[in-house]
Design a protein around this motif. Structure first.
Motif, PDB file in Angstrom:
ATOM      1  N   MET A  27       0.712  -1.165  -0.034  1.00  0.00           N
ATOM      2  CA  MET A  27       0.074   0.016   0.167  1.00  0.00           C
ATOM      3  C   MET A  27       0.675   1.306   0.015  1.00  0.00           C
ATOM      4  O   MET A  27       1.692   1.202   0.822  1.00  0.00           O
ATOM      5  N   SER A  28       0.526   2.154  -1.049  1.00  0.00           N
ATOM      6  CA  SER A  28       1.450   3.311  -0.880  1.00  0.00           C
ATOM      7  C   SER A  28       0.688   4.474   0.189  1.00  0.00           C
ATOM      8  O   SER A  28      -0.315   4.771   0.057  1.00  0.00           O
ATOM      9  N   LEU A  29       1.643   4.842   0.978  1.00  0.00           N
ATOM     10  CA  LEU A  29       1.012   5.623   2.222  1.00  0.00           C
ATOM     11  C   LEU A  29       1.640   7.092   2.245  1.00  0.00           C
ATOM     12  O   LEU A  29       1.499   7.670   3.144  1.00  0.00           O
ATOM     13  N   ALA A  30       2.540   7.250   1.120  1.00  0.00           N
ATOM     14  CA  ALA A  30       2.828   8.566   1.046  1.00  0.00           C
ATOM     15  C   ALA A  30       1.876   9.495   1.076  1.00  0.00           C
ATOM     16  O   ALA A  30       0.902   9.324   0.113  1.00  0.00           O
ATOM     17  N   ALA A  31       1.597  10.614   1.721  1.00  0.00           N
ATOM     18  CA  ALA A  31       0.676  11.724   1.827  1.00  0.00           C
ATOM     19  C   ALA A  31       0.926  12.984   1.242  1.00  0.00           C
ATOM     20  O   ALA A  31       1.489  13.814   2.118  1.00  0.00           O
ATOM     21  N   PRO A  32       0.966  13.225   0.052  1.00  0.00           N
ATOM     22  CA  PRO A  32       1.422  14.469  -0.610  1.00  0.00           C
ATOM     23  C   PRO A  32       0.359  15.516  -0.189  1.00  0.00           C
ATOM     24  O   PRO A  32      -0.881  15.295  -0.101  1.00  0.00           O
ATOM     25  N   GLU A  33       0.954  16.829  -0.617  1.00  0.00           N
ATOM     26  CA  GLU A  33      -0.253  17.722  -0.734  1.00  0.00           C
ATOM     27  C   GLU A  33      -1.330  17.711  -1.915  1.00  0.00           C
ATOM     28  O   GLU A  33      -1.047  17.279  -3.033  1.00  0.00           O
ATOM     29  N   LEU A  34      -2.715  17.401  -1.599  1.00  0.00           N
ATOM     30  CA  LEU A  34      -3.536  17.015  -2.409  1.00  0.00           C
ATOM     31  C   LEU A  34      -4.545  18.202  -2.778  1.00  0.00           C
ATOM     32  O   LEU A  34      -4.956  19.023  -1.771  1.00  0.00           O
ATOM     33  N   PRO A  35      -5.206  18.276  -3.969  1.00  0.00           N
ATOM     34  CA  PRO A  35      -6.048  19.149  -4.162  1.00  0.00           C
ATOM     35  C   PRO A  35      -7.360  18.863  -3.440  1.00  0.00           C
ATOM     36  O   PRO A  35      -7.697  17.578  -3.344  1.00  0.00           O
ATOM     37  N   SER A  55       3.454   4.885   9.831  1.00  0.00           N
ATOM     38  CA  SER A  55       2.279   5.442   9.072  1.00  0.00           C
ATOM     39  C   SER A  55       1.167   4.233   8.958  1.00  0.00           C
ATOM     40  O   SER A  55       1.709   3.116   8.659  1.00  0.00           O
ATOM     41  N   ALA A  56      -0.279   4.633   8.767  1.00  0.00           N
ATOM     42  CA  ALA A  56      -0.976   3.757   8.463  1.00  0.00           C
ATOM     43  C   ALA A  56      -2.254   4.386   8.133  1.00  0.00           C
ATOM     44  O   ALA A  56      -2.531   5.398   8.223  1.00  0.00           O
ATOM     45  N   THR A  57      -3.331   3.580   7.407  1.00  0.00           N
ATOM     46  CA  THR A  57      -4.468   4.265   7.322  1.00  0.00           C
ATOM     47  C   THR A  57      -5.742   3.334   7.359  1.00  0.00           C
ATOM     48  O   THR A  57      -5.325   2.052   7.142  1.00  0.00           O
TER      49      THR A  57
END
Length: 245
Positions: A1-9, A177-179
């Protein structure tokens, strides 16, 4: 699972609602079906917008009223073009979710595919500032040895004392990190604290979970728009579009 959390619109919920369609699930199902059978895929016709997304595979129970069983779920917070992104994560969640063995052809007729498009990302100041059944959560926290411990009111530090746990350089770089998607806490019957604690465990921390640790957790809440289809619906869609099964 990709968990990188960039700035999102911050995508409008109404916009996502319009594009979260069964066709996204059909395309994901078709990608897996063709990968397992070498059949010719049906070209997708939906608009190719960009969204953070998750693809989930569930095994439907043969007993009425019994809940589905998770068979694979992987996604990304990085906005993806829908046509390529759904195809990629349909296969990634089917073949590379290390919690499960790879999905095989004989399982197809019992599968359900669910697509979640993520929106409304917000950083919150408290680990409790989100709503069960409405928000998903993405958490990050440092190694607990780096978290300052609140001093006891009845104790004063000794000038001769020293820290019993000095973080090493390796530990200093260590974070977790986790979601959980919005439906998870509600389906599991968890309250907010139980969900946070479960996310901490999911992130890989197996030690004691203190209130200091919970307060050190940074939470980004988000919402999702989801749709799901089963094997029978997919087969009808594929044959209606000229494909063989």
């Amino acid at each position: 699972m990709s968990l990188a959390a960039p700035e999102l619109p911050k995508l409008a919920g109404e916009e996502v609602e319009q594009v979260c369609l069964p066709e996204h699930c059909f395309h994901s199902f078709d990608t897996l079906f063709c990968a397992l059978t070498s059949k010719k895929p049906i070209p997708p016709k939906f608009p190719d917008g960009k969204y953070p997304l998750f693809v989930t595979w569930n095994t439907r129970s043969s007993r009425p009223g019994k809940p589905h069983k998770l068979r694979g779920c992987i996604g990304t917070f990085e906005p993806q073009p829908l046509k390529a992104g759904l195809a990629e994560y349909a296969l990634t969640s089917a073949f590379r979710d290390h919690r499960f063995r790879k999905i095989e052809e004989w399982e197809l007729e019992n599968l359900e595919c669910s697509v979640s498009l993520l929106t409304d990302f917000e950083d919150v100041s408290s680990y409790l500032d989100w709503t069960v059944g409405v928000h998903g959560i993405y958490i990050t926290f440092p190694h607990p040895s780096l978290i300052p411990v609140a001093p006891s009111p009845s104790s004063a530090p000794s000038p001769l004392g020293s820290s019993s746990s000095v973080p090493t350089r390796g530990v200093l770089k260590h974070s977790f990190s986790a979601t959980f998607l919005p439906h998870v806490a509600e389906e599991q019957g968890w309250d907010k604290i139980e969900t946070i604690d479960s996310a901490i465990r999911k992130a890989g921390w197996s030690g004691r979970i203190s209130e200091d640790l919970r307060r050190a957790v940074k939470v980004r809440r988000y919402q999702s728009r989801s749709c799901a289809v089963g094997w029978e619906e997919y087969v009808r869609w594929r044959t209606d579009n000229g494909g063989s099964v």
